[in-house]
Write an enzyme that holds these catalytic residues in place. Structure first.
Site, PDB file in Angstrom:
ATOM      1  CG  LEU A 137      -4.103  -9.636   1.827  1.00 38.77           C
ATOM      2  CD1 LEU A 137      -4.205 -11.071   2.338  1.00 38.77           C
ATOM      3  CD2 LEU A 137      -5.454  -8.959   1.921  1.00 38.77           C
ATOM      4  CB  CYS A 138       0.379  -7.667   5.133  1.00 37.98           C
ATOM      5  SG  CYS A 138       1.722  -7.740   6.318  1.00 37.98           S
ATOM      6  CB  ILE A 139       4.260  -5.060   3.777  1.00 40.87           C
ATOM      7  CG1 ILE A 139       5.285  -3.952   3.467  1.00 40.87           C
ATOM      8  CG2 ILE A 139       4.641  -6.343   3.030  1.00 40.87           C
ATOM      9  CD1 ILE A 139       5.117  -2.679   4.269  1.00 40.87           C
TER      10      ILE A 139
END
Length: 217
Positions: A137-139
């Site tokens: 998820l995300c970075i």
């Protein structure tokens, strides 16, 4: 199909600016449980790169340990990532937060030239070699790209980050809220979460879509 799918969830501390993003971590755990899976939380036993005051954004003059801080989210039920064995799990999942790019690797400072914590790298490689799903998820997809190279991931729409991912040999796909990119060949499922200006409900959607896609494998 009666046996629960078992996820290893790897955290990077506690708090968006210097550790794991707590909404992403919590909603991923909720999704795993809600969809009939189980999980074990892990974190590397290393010091955080630094500690940030989450009200002011200023650096604080103290030292904290990634495993000890991540244990806050895990309610104490956590293992040192050194103990991870790919044989024991059906999937591995990495929530986001700056801690991923500061504590699990050095992407926040070195971009495409970053180095990855050895325990993190070996966990990702072991799952990939075993042809087991990897969620990020995300970075966190940047971390997966660094370790595995030629994979397809998303961090949303941020051009600078997407460019760094391409430099690491991976393919970046632009996405918006709740959307996932599923690299079928490598069994990698990614979603942007707070790499976009998101609400907590949108974070929940993204995490749930990643978990459901992994469960279906």
């Amino acid at each position: 199909m009666n046996s629960k799918k078992k996820f290893a969830v790897v955290l990077a501390g506690s708090g968006v600016y210097d550790g794991s993003e707590i909404h992403e971590a919590t909603l991923a755990l909720y999704s795993i449980s809600k969809n009939g899976g189980s999980y074990q939380i892990f974190a590397p036993n290393v010091n955080q790169y630094h500690v940030i005051n989450h009200i002011t954004g200023e650096e604080m003059s103290e030292t904290r340990n990634v495993l000890v801080e991540a244990a806050r989210i895990a309610r104490g039920n956590i293992k040192d990532l050194k103990e991870f064995s790919a044989d024991e799990f059906d999937a591995i999942l990495f929530p986001g937060g700056f801690g991923v790019a500061k504590n699990l690797c050095t992407f926040a400072f070195a971009g495409a030239e970053c180095e990855v914590n050895p325990d993190v790298a070996s966990a990702i490689k072991a799952m990939h070699k075993a042809k087991k799903p990897i969620g990020a998820l995300c970075i966190s997809p940047a971390l997966i790209a660094k370790v595995l190279g030629d994979v397809e991931v998303t961090i949303g729409e941020d051009e600078g980050t997407a460019e760094a991912i391409s430099k690491m040999g991976a393919t970046h796909v632009t996405t918006t809220h709740g959307e996932i990119v599923f690299d079928k060949e490598n069994k990698i499922v990614t979603t942007p979460c707070y790499m976009l200006d998101a609400t907590i409900a949108q974070i929940g959607d993204g995490a749930d879509n990643v978990v459901k896609t992994i469960m279906a494998l």
